[in-house]
Design a protein around this motif. Structure first.
Motif, PDB file in Angstrom:
ATOM      1  N   ASN A  66       0.964  -1.116   0.053  1.00  0.00           N
ATOM      2  CA  ASN A  66       0.002  -0.029  -0.050  1.00  0.00           C
ATOM      3  C   ASN A  66       0.840   1.412   0.103  1.00  0.00           C
ATOM      4  O   ASN A  66       0.408   2.239  -0.209  1.00  0.00           O
ATOM      5  N   ASN A  67       2.139   1.040   0.158  1.00  0.00           N
ATOM      6  CA  ASN A  67       3.021   2.286   0.274  1.00  0.00           C
ATOM      7  C   ASN A  67       4.348   2.040  -0.334  1.00  0.00           C
ATOM      8  O   ASN A  67       5.011   3.212  -0.246  1.00  0.00           O
ATOM      9  N   SER A  68       4.568   1.036  -0.751  1.00  0.00           N
ATOM     10  CA  SER A  68       5.951   1.045  -1.500  1.00  0.00           C
ATOM     11  C   SER A  68       5.928   1.038  -3.174  1.00  0.00           C
ATOM     12  O   SER A  68       5.593  -0.130  -3.790  1.00  0.00           O
ATOM     13  N   ILE A  69       6.421   2.007  -3.683  1.00  0.00           N
ATOM     14  CA  ILE A  69       6.496   1.994  -5.198  1.00  0.00           C
ATOM     15  C   ILE A  69       7.348   0.939  -5.680  1.00  0.00           C
ATOM     16  O   ILE A  69       7.031   0.389  -6.913  1.00  0.00           O
TER      17      ILE A  69
ATOM     18  N   ASN B 193       7.978  13.249 -11.048  1.00  0.00           N
ATOM     19  CA  ASN B 193       8.629  14.447 -10.640  1.00  0.00           C
ATOM     20  C   ASN B 193       7.413  15.431  -9.807  1.00  0.00           C
ATOM     21  O   ASN B 193       6.097  15.235 -10.292  1.00  0.00           O
ATOM     22  N   GLU B 194       7.850  15.759  -8.674  1.00  0.00           N
ATOM     23  CA  GLU B 194       6.909  16.568  -8.137  1.00  0.00           C
ATOM     24  C   GLU B 194       6.767  18.055  -8.699  1.00  0.00           C
ATOM     25  O   GLU B 194       7.873  18.660  -9.062  1.00  0.00           O
ATOM     26  N   VAL B 195       5.546  18.486  -9.069  1.00  0.00           N
ATOM     27  CA  VAL B 195       5.275  19.719  -9.841  1.00  0.00           C
ATOM     28  C   VAL B 195       4.086  20.283  -8.710  1.00  0.00           C
ATOM     29  O   VAL B 195       2.736  19.738  -9.125  1.00  0.00           O
ATOM     30  N   GLU B 196       4.541  21.564  -8.263  1.00  0.00           N
ATOM     31  CA  GLU B 196       3.380  22.261  -7.537  1.00  0.00           C
ATOM     32  C   GLU B 196       2.455  21.340  -6.642  1.00  0.00           C
ATOM     33  O   GLU B 196       1.259  21.571  -6.675  1.00  0.00           O
ATOM     34  N   GLY B 197       3.232  20.528  -5.865  1.00  0.00           N
ATOM     35  CA  GLY B 197       2.352  19.579  -4.985  1.00  0.00           C
ATOM     36  C   GLY B 197       2.006  18.528  -5.322  1.00  0.00           C
ATOM     37  O   GLY B 197       1.139  17.929  -4.541  1.00  0.00           O
ATOM     38  N   LYS B 198       1.897  18.423  -6.668  1.00  0.00           N
ATOM     39  CA  LYS B 198       1.200  17.080  -7.247  1.00  0.00           C
ATOM     40  C   LYS B 198       2.493  16.225  -7.845  1.00  0.00           C
ATOM     41  O   LYS B 198       3.665  16.707  -7.938  1.00  0.00           O
TER      42      LYS B 198
ATOM     43  N   SER C   2      -2.168  13.281  -7.295  1.00  0.00           N
ATOM     44  CA  SER C   2      -1.875  13.713  -5.911  1.00  0.00           C
ATOM     45  C   SER C   2      -1.173  12.740  -5.296  1.00  0.00           C
ATOM     46  O   SER C   2      -1.253  11.528  -5.475  1.00  0.00           O
ATOM     47  N   LYS C   3      -0.384  13.072  -4.232  1.00  0.00           N
ATOM     48  CA  LYS C   3       0.270  12.105  -3.453  1.00  0.00           C
ATOM     49  C   LYS C   3      -0.365  11.114  -2.979  1.00  0.00           C
ATOM     50  O   LYS C   3      -0.008   9.720  -3.111  1.00  0.00           O
ATOM     51  N   LYS C   4      -1.731  11.009  -2.570  1.00  0.00           N
ATOM     52  CA  LYS C   4      -2.502  10.147  -1.895  1.00  0.00           C
ATOM     53  C   LYS C   4      -2.704   8.964  -2.840  1.00  0.00           C
ATOM     54  O   LYS C   4      -3.300   7.798  -2.927  1.00  0.00           O
ATOM     55  N   HIS C   5      -2.831   9.440  -4.328  1.00  0.00           N
ATOM     56  CA  HIS C   5      -3.237   8.333  -5.296  1.00  0.00           C
ATOM     57  C   HIS C   5      -1.788   7.892  -5.993  1.00  0.00           C
ATOM     58  O   HIS C   5      -1.809   6.948  -7.109  1.00  0.00           O
ATOM     59  N   LEU C   6      -0.713   8.467  -5.583  1.00  0.00           N
ATOM     60  CA  LEU C   6       0.456   7.894  -6.220  1.00  0.00           C
ATOM     61  C   LEU C   6       0.991   6.459  -6.511  1.00  0.00           C
ATOM     62  O   LEU C   6       1.266   5.869  -7.363  1.00  0.00           O
ATOM     63  N   VAL C   7       0.672   5.857  -5.185  1.00  0.00           N
ATOM     64  CA  VAL C   7       0.995   4.330  -5.160  1.00  0.00           C
ATOM     65  C   VAL C   7       0.085   3.610  -6.266  1.00  0.00           C
ATOM     66  O   VAL C   7       0.460   2.664  -7.299  1.00  0.00           O
ATOM     67  N   GLU C   8      -1.276   3.904  -6.140  1.00  0.00           N
ATOM     68  CA  GLU C   8      -2.279   3.177  -6.940  1.00  0.00           C
ATOM     69  C   GLU C   8      -2.025   3.369  -8.387  1.00  0.00           C
ATOM     70  O   GLU C   8      -2.244   2.729  -9.173  1.00  0.00           O
TER      71      GLU C   8
END
Length: 219
Positions: free
Chosen positions: A25-28, A119-124, A141-147
């Motif tokens: 759930n948290n490891s890319i 790449n992080e761009v303006e918080g996303k 967004s970060k909360k959707h990054l892994v999925e």
């Protein structure tokens, strides 16, 4: 009795949507390795010269030639491109790790290569992934990054090319075949207008409510 057990196991696998055991759930990094190294072969869409698997939770918005636009349950848009020209010519992976990126990794699993860069761009987070001569881009967004990374890996690892069909489509008509004018192994982050390019994703996302989704099942 053995036939019944085998049938039940097969049905469970199909209903599960081709899930791979061991997904975090948290490891890319762990998920990339787990999904891309898995050798299960399952497809649910077919096009001229190739087919692939669209995981549960993604749906088609648009499809034009080798370009597809998909959307997840959160409204994030995935731009998916299958580069049959690069596959036909077996173009080499020229990507070099970007130490300035939030995440950068060259990929090599089951004799298929590519890269993933975030790449992080303006918080996303803008994700680019090339693997098996296909490319996906999405801005989340970060909360959707892994999925999102999981969805991307399922897409790109599943692409299966039909050499016989591509010999006809590309080989015999190469001069007239519409070829995209970019190197699939070049990251967008190297472009001087990278920030403007990423901002287009937010603008496109606002238009998504006006677009209709549809099913694709071509032979």
């Amino acid at each position: 009795m053995k036939r019944i057990v085998i049938l039940l196991v097969s049905l469970a696998f199909i209903v599960s949507g081709c899930s791979v055991h061991g997904i975090s759930n948290n490891s890319i990094s762990k998920n990339i390795k787990t999904i891309l190294s898995d050798n299960n072969k399952i497809y649910n869409v077919n096009f001229d010269g190739y087919k692939y698997y669209v995981p549960r939770g993604l749906k088609f918005i648009n499809k034009k030639e080798s370009n597809s636009l998909l959307q997840d349950r959160y409204g994030n848009k995935y731009y998916f491109y299958v580069d049959v020209i690069s596959y036909y010519h077996k173009v080499k992976n020229t990507y070099k790790k970007n130490d300035d990126a939030y995440y950068s990794k060259k990929l090599n699993y089951n004799n298929k290569t590519g890269y993933i860069e975030i790449n992080e761009v303006e918080g996303k987070y803008f994700i680019e992934c090339v693997f098996n001569y296909s490319k996906v881009e999405v801005y989340v967004s970060k909360k959707h990054l892994v999925e999102a990374v999981n969805n991307i890996c399922y897409l790109v690892k599943s692409v299966k090319y039909n050499d016989k069909v591509l010999d006809s489509l590309v080989g015999e008509n190469e001069l007239s075949y519409k070829e995209e004018k970019f190197n699939i192994f070049n990251s967008k982050s190297n472009s001087s207008d990278f920030l403007d390019y990423v901002k287009e994703y937010d603008n496109d996302k606002k238009k998504s409510s006006d677009e209709e989704t549809f099913d694709i099942n071509e032979d």
